[in-house]
Design an enzyme around this catalytic site. Structure first.
Site, PDB file in Angstrom:
ATOM      1  CG  ASP A  43      -2.144  -0.892   1.013  1.00  0.00           C
ATOM      2  OD1 ASP A  43      -2.396  -1.301  -0.131  1.00  0.00           O
ATOM      3  OD2 ASP A  43      -2.830  -1.194   2.010  1.00  0.00           O
TER       4      ASP A  43
ATOM      5  NE  ARG B 182      -1.266   1.810   4.133  1.00  0.00           N
ATOM      6  CZ  ARG B 182      -1.742   2.901   3.541  1.00  0.00           C
ATOM      7  NH1 ARG B 182      -3.010   3.228   3.678  1.00  0.00           N
ATOM      8  NH2 ARG B 182      -0.951   3.658   2.791  1.00  0.00           N
TER       9      ARG B 182
ATOM     10  NE  ARG C 275      -8.322   2.418   7.973  1.00  0.00           N
ATOM     11  CZ  ARG C 275      -7.646   2.196   6.844  1.00  0.00           C
ATOM     12  NH1 ARG C 275      -6.550   2.879   6.584  1.00  0.00           N
ATOM     13  NH2 ARG C 275      -8.068   1.296   5.976  1.00  0.00           N
TER      14      ARG C 275
ATOM     15  CG  HIS D 139      -8.171   7.738   4.919  1.00  0.00           C
ATOM     16  ND1 HIS D 139      -7.334   6.951   4.155  1.00  0.00           N
ATOM     17  CD2 HIS D 139      -7.781   7.556   6.202  1.00  0.00           C
ATOM     18  CE1 HIS D 139      -6.480   6.311   4.931  1.00  0.00           C
ATOM     19  NE2 HIS D 139      -6.738   6.659   6.176  1.00  0.00           N
TER      20      HIS D 139
ATOM     21  CB  CYS E 246      -5.275   7.376  -2.198  1.00  0.00           C
ATOM     22  SG  CYS E 246      -6.702   7.349  -1.100  1.00  0.00           S
TER      23      CYS E 246
END
Length: 284
Positions: free
Chosen positions: A79, A104, A150, A179, A277
């Protein structure tokens, strides 16, 4: 008090400002785990197509006059292509990240180290979970901060203290838009005329009220736009790089005097990300 000066009936002449972006090629991109509703490990990823789409995004930014830096990809961190989650970089300082999911975690130091080696440090290593520009968006004098899925609310205060600037908290309530940058596009971050677009349904009532107060003339989009991750777009004050599937959004932007620039990132959408992103703004 509102700082928005847009009049949707009489679009202003929008001007592009040069940007410096950090990106990371999807050399190791795959969907090997599921940490958001967009990910499905049962659906194979076309790695070569993902890389070609990412390259098209990079080329598009460069064609529009922006500078693109590239962070080397690290094996085992699929990612890393979603560079926006790597940090928040402002003239007041750089804030690193602490990911909510252990899959991540290794990305955080890779981004922080690159920033410090390229004159954008020191990078603050956070105590509380925050996922960079995924949830922390600069809009002129405003620093908008998402929470609910998150980034922790406590991280907003941490960022406020580190940067010495106020943070406006916005609660997200739809897990598809985990997000802030999946529900809100920064169209223009110029302090003289900040402008955003957002999908109201992604926010709780308090956050919707706050956005109306700050940006009463903001473009409000519909569920159909948000559901193709259309809000995950990159604006430079004139151009808006967005998903070609967000056709209604493109029409709305054009009506306001912006120039929609569609780039297909359908393969990277399998991981839950679009143009924003994949793009970290380097300010400083």
């Amino acid at each position: 008090m509102s700082t928005s000066t847009r009049d949707s009936a009489h679009p202003a002449e929008h001007r592009a400002g040069p940007r410096r972006f950090l990106m990371c090629a999807p050399e190791h991109f795959t969907v090997s785990y599921e940490i958001n509703p967009w990910m499905d490990t049962a659906t194979p990823v076309d790695a070569s197509r993902a890389l070609a789409q990412w390259q098209e995004l990079r080329t598009t930014f460069e064609r529009l006059g922006h500078e693109v830096e590239v962070l080397p990809a690290v094996p085992g961190l699929p990612d890393m292509v979603y560079a926006a989650n790597g940090a928040l970089v402002t003239p007041q300082g750089s804030v690193g990240v602490r990911f909510a999911h252990p899959e991540r975690a290794g990305e955080a130091e890779a981004y922080a180290t690159w920033l410090e080696e390229h004159g954008l440090g020191p990078v603050h290593r956070p105590v509380h979970v925050n996922e960079g520009e995924g949830d922390l968006l600069v809009v002129g004098e405003h620093l908008l901060a998402g929470h609910g899925f998150r980034t922790e609310l406590a991280a907003h205060r941490e960022v406020e203290e580190v940067l010495g600037r106020p943070v406006t908290s916005l609660r997200l309530v739809d897990p598809r838009f985990y997000h802030l940058d999946t529900a809100l596009t920064v169209l223009d971050d110029d302090p003289e005329h900040p402008d955003v677009a957002y999908f109201p349904g992604a926010f709780d009532e308090d956050a919707q009220r706050t956005l109306r107060e700050l940006f009463p003339d903001a473009l409000r989009t519909d569920a159909a736009t948000a559901e193709v991750l259309g809000m995950n777009a990159v604006g430079d004050g004139r151009h808006v790089v967005l998903s070609p599937r967000a056709q209604r959004y493109a029409e709305q932007l054009a009506q306001r005097g912006y120039v929609p620039v569609p780039v297909d990132l359908s393969e990277l959408l399998r991981g839950g990300g679009g143009a924003k992103c994949c793009t970290l703004v380097l300010r400083g």
